[in-house]
Scaffold this motif. Structure first.
Motif, short mmCIF file in Angstrom:
data_model
loop_
_atom_site.label_atom_id
_atom_site.label_comp_id
_atom_site.label_asym_id
_atom_site.label_seq_id
_atom_site.Cartn_x
_atom_site.Cartn_y
_atom_site.Cartn_z
N TYR A 12 -12.17 19.27 16.99
CA TYR A 12 -13.40 19.05 17.73
C TYR A 12 -13.08 18.34 19.03
O TYR A 12 -12.08 17.64 19.14
CB TYR A 12 -14.36 18.13 16.96
N LEU B 138 -23.13 15.23 24.40
CA LEU B 138 -22.92 16.57 23.83
C LEU B 138 -22.50 16.51 22.37
O LEU B 138 -22.52 17.53 21.68
CB LEU B 138 -21.85 17.32 24.63
N GLY B 139 -22.10 15.36 21.90
CA GLY B 139 -21.72 15.23 20.50
C GLY B 139 -20.40 15.90 20.19
O GLY B 139 -19.59 16.21 21.06
N LEU B 140 -20.19 16.12 18.91
CA LEU B 140 -18.98 16.77 18.43
C LEU B 140 -19.16 18.29 18.49
O LEU B 140 -20.11 18.82 17.94
CB LEU B 140 -18.72 16.38 16.97
N LEU C 74 -10.88 15.16 18.27
CA LEU C 74 -10.86 14.71 16.88
C LEU C 74 -10.43 15.85 15.97
O LEU C 74 -10.96 16.95 16.06
CB LEU C 74 -12.24 14.22 16.47
N THR D 112 -16.74 16.64 1.90
CA THR D 112 -16.87 16.13 3.26
C THR D 112 -15.60 16.39 4.06
O THR D 112 -14.54 16.69 3.51
CB THR D 112 -17.19 14.63 3.25
N PHE E 92 -11.85 12.58 9.10
CA PHE E 92 -11.46 12.65 10.50
C PHE E 92 -10.26 11.78 10.79
O PHE E 92 -10.06 10.71 10.19
CB PHE E 92 -12.62 12.18 11.38
N GLY E 93 -9.45 12.24 11.74
CA GLY E 93 -8.39 11.41 12.30
C GLY E 93 -8.96 10.45 13.32
O GLY E 93 -10.15 10.51 13.65
N PHE F 201 -25.20 16.45 6.28
CA PHE F 201 -24.37 15.25 6.18
C PHE F 201 -24.82 14.21 7.21
O PHE F 201 -25.30 14.56 8.29
CB PHE F 201 -22.91 15.59 6.50
N TYR G 124 -22.93 10.89 9.10
CA TYR G 124 -21.69 10.16 9.34
C TYR G 124 -22.00 8.93 10.19
O TYR G 124 -22.92 8.94 11.01
CB TYR G 124 -20.66 11.01 10.08
N GLN H 86 -20.18 6.36 12.99
CA GLN H 86 -19.03 6.28 13.90
C GLN H 86 -19.13 5.02 14.74
O GLN H 86 -19.99 4.92 15.62
CB GLN H 86 -18.96 7.51 14.80
N GLY I 85 -15.06 3.98 19.43
CA GLY I 85 -13.62 4.11 19.48
C GLY I 85 -12.96 4.48 18.16
O GLY I 85 -11.73 4.50 18.07
N ALA J 173 -13.06 6.91 14.28
CA ALA J 173 -13.40 8.22 13.72
C ALA J 173 -14.71 8.15 12.94
O ALA J 173 -15.05 7.10 12.38
CB ALA J 173 -12.28 8.69 12.80
N PRO J 174 -15.44 9.25 12.88
CA PRO J 174 -16.63 9.28 12.01
C PRO J 174 -16.23 9.13 10.55
O PRO J 174 -15.19 9.64 10.12
CB PRO J 174 -17.21 10.68 12.26
N PHE K 118 -17.86 9.35 6.45
CA PHE K 118 -18.91 9.96 5.65
C PHE K 118 -19.87 8.91 5.10
O PHE K 118 -19.46 7.87 4.58
CB PHE K 118 -18.26 10.73 4.50
N TYR L 40 -24.67 13.03 1.76
CA TYR L 40 -24.83 14.49 1.74
C TYR L 40 -26.10 14.82 0.96
O TYR L 40 -26.32 14.30 -0.13
CB TYR L 40 -23.63 15.13 1.06
N LEU M 222 -24.33 10.20 13.06
CA LEU M 222 -24.27 11.62 13.35
C LEU M 222 -24.86 12.43 12.21
O LEU M 222 -24.47 12.25 11.06
CB LEU M 222 -22.81 12.07 13.56
N LYS N 292 -18.68 25.69 8.16
CA LYS N 292 -18.40 24.70 9.18
C LYS N 292 -19.60 23.81 9.36
O LYS N 292 -20.70 24.12 8.93
CB LYS N 292 -18.04 25.40 10.49
N LEU N 293 -19.37 22.67 10.01
CA LEU N 293 -20.43 21.72 10.31
C LEU N 293 -20.83 21.85 11.77
O LEU N 293 -19.98 21.99 12.65
CB LEU N 293 -19.95 20.29 10.07
N PHE O 236 -22.86 19.55 14.50
CA PHE O 236 -23.28 18.16 14.66
C PHE O 236 -24.39 18.03 15.69
O PHE O 236 -24.42 18.74 16.70
CB PHE O 236 -22.09 17.30 15.11
N GLY O 237 -25.28 17.07 15.44
CA GLY O 237 -26.18 16.63 16.47
C GLY O 237 -25.43 15.74 17.45
O GLY O 237 -24.25 15.43 17.23
N THR O 238 -26.11 15.31 18.50
CA THR O 238 -25.43 14.51 19.53
C THR O 238 -25.25 13.06 19.12
O THR O 238 -24.56 12.31 19.80
CB THR O 238 -26.19 14.58 20.85
#
Lengths: 114, 112
Positions: free
Chosen positions: A35, A41-43, A90, A102, A105-106, B33, B35, B37, B40, B42-43, B45, B48, B87, B99-100, B102-104
């Protein structure tokens, strides 16, 4: 614990350079994702892979390619970096096939293209 | 197509309750889902939902109404560490993999 690692936290490249972003997961997950995340704009999904040597385009694949030669490693390639590819990248992985599984993420790579 | 809407920013006071809404219009639905974040980072979980109703997990709860294309995340007893972006993401089946989208994201600021 699932661990997803990315090769760099910060990267600065010049326009036109070829850039490799590496992602490794240690949980034997089949699915891996790349991603980019931009303010407002988000992911957004660039590419994903559901098996070794398999790949599918996401929502914004233009300007990118990917490689998955081994199950644990998923690479994102910018063939010729441009300034509009400056972003946070990401990587994520997901095991299993249940809808409730789920993504993990890195930590992300912040890429700046000058 | 996929369209997911969340408020951009919210502010709430420590100890209070806040509800973050998410509306979606997607082609195919296979679960939603949430998430968290931190800046700086990572998102990670949170929750769900695939069936209508409320799922509670400690201070956090998530609600889904599939007929309305609507979900919310409820955070109780807010703490300063809850300041983060939240998120919303919808899973849609697509070929051999799902696939997911995502919203902003909603940036929550918790104040004293």
């Amino acid at each position: 614990d699932v661990k997803v690692t990315q090769s760099s936290r910060y990267l600065v490249k010049r326009t036109g350079e070829k850039v490799f972003l590496e992602c490794v997961q240690d949980m034997d997950h089949e699915n891996m994702f790349w991603y980019r995340q931009d303010p407002g704009l988000g992911l957004r999904l660039i590419y994903f892979s559901y098996d070794v040597k398999m790949k599918e385009k996401g929502d914004i694949p233009e300007g990118y390619s990917v490689s998955r030669e081994k199950k644990e490693r998923f690479s994102l390639i910018l063939e010729s970096a441009s300034t509009n590819q400056t972003s946070m990248y990401l990587c994520a992985s997901r095991g299993g096939h249940r809808a409730s599984d789920t993504q993990y993420f890195g930590p992300g790579t912040r890429l700046t293209v000058l | 197509g996929q369209n997911i809407d969340q408020p951009t920013e919210m502010t709430a006071t420590e100890g209070a309750i806040v509800q973050i809404n998410c509306t979606y219009q997607t082609s195919g639905f296979n679960g939603l889902f949430w998430y968290q974040q931190h800046a700086g980072e990572a998102p990670t979980f949170l929750s769900y939902n695939v069936l209508d109703g409320l799922e509670e997990k400690g201070r956090f709860s998530s609600f889904l109404s599939r007929s309305k294309g609507y979900s919310y995340l409820l955070l109780k007893e807010l703490q300063m560490k809850d300041s983060a972006s939240y998120l919303c993401a919808v899973r849609s089946p697509t070929g051999t993999a799902s696939k997911l989208t995502f919203g902003t994201g909603t940036r929550l600021q918790v104040t004293l």
